[in-house]
Enzyme design. Sequence first.
Site, PDB file in Angstrom:
ATOM      1  CB  CYS A  67     -11.406 -12.019   7.256  1.00 56.55           C
ATOM      2  SG  CYS A  67     -10.372 -13.396   7.792  1.00 56.55           S
ATOM      3  CG  ASP A 193     -16.339 -13.729   2.018  1.00 54.99           C
ATOM      4  OD1 ASP A 193     -15.432 -13.099   2.592  1.00 54.99           O
ATOM      5  OD2 ASP A 193     -16.100 -14.678   1.242  1.00 54.99           O
ATOM      6  CG  HIS A 195     -12.231 -12.576   2.771  1.00 55.88           C
ATOM      7  ND1 HIS A 195     -13.141 -13.300   3.515  1.00 55.88           N
ATOM      8  CD2 HIS A 195     -11.008 -12.853   3.298  1.00 55.88           C
ATOM      9  CE1 HIS A 195     -12.486 -13.994   4.443  1.00 55.88           C
ATOM     10  NE2 HIS A 195     -11.207 -13.742   4.328  1.00 55.88           N
TER      11      HIS A 195
END
Length: 234
Positions: A67, A193, A195
């Site tokens: 990440c 984000d 992810h």
Amino acid sequence: MAQCDVVKDEVKAITHKTYEYALMHNIVNGAPAPNSSTDGFETHFTRGDFLYFHYGCDGYRDHGWGCAYRTLQSMISWILYKRQWQTLLNVPSLTEIQQTLVRIEDKPKRFVGSRDWIGALEVFYTVDTLYDVPCKILHITRSEDLNQHIPELIKYFRDFGGFVMMGGDMDAASKGIAGVHSNGKESFLLIVDPHYSGIPSSIDELIKKGYIRWQNTKEFVDSSFYNLCLPYLK
């Protein structure tokens, strides 16, 4: 050899990339305002475009450990956009990021090809080494309220409008910050984000699934420290 020549040699080692699908961009334009009173709030965003890098977006399986690398790639795409060097420089792959950190002797040789995590310091080293962009590390201890640092973030976005990388320890999920919304008492960060896994159909999908979201500073992990990497490029 002059410093600028070293930088040019470094970035030449970063190969041109093609991706199986067009990566999402213009993300901040699609993010709805957070649910809060509008009284006294000011909002600042990343100025300039960037690409949304996420798990597996280049076919490299980094699920569960990559990440921060992906957030770094998004930050670098913003740097390239700002400098209008898209045709001259490239965003490094995860392997090229690891090779860079080994080359500057921050990591041992075994780091290349590993699944070792990186944090804000490694993001700083990579950006500074490859693109000659200085960064500031903002450290937030476990005992501090994240909201205490919002004035500094507001000033950063007002002065530089950059793309910020955020990492922690107990909250080990690295993320990008592309905006801040605050009235001095209540504050929200625009989270990018990395992810997500798969091929996003639209920015709306990313927003609906929470990968692009405004997050109240009260919702961050109290028991975690955080390091933020702020690239200083106007």
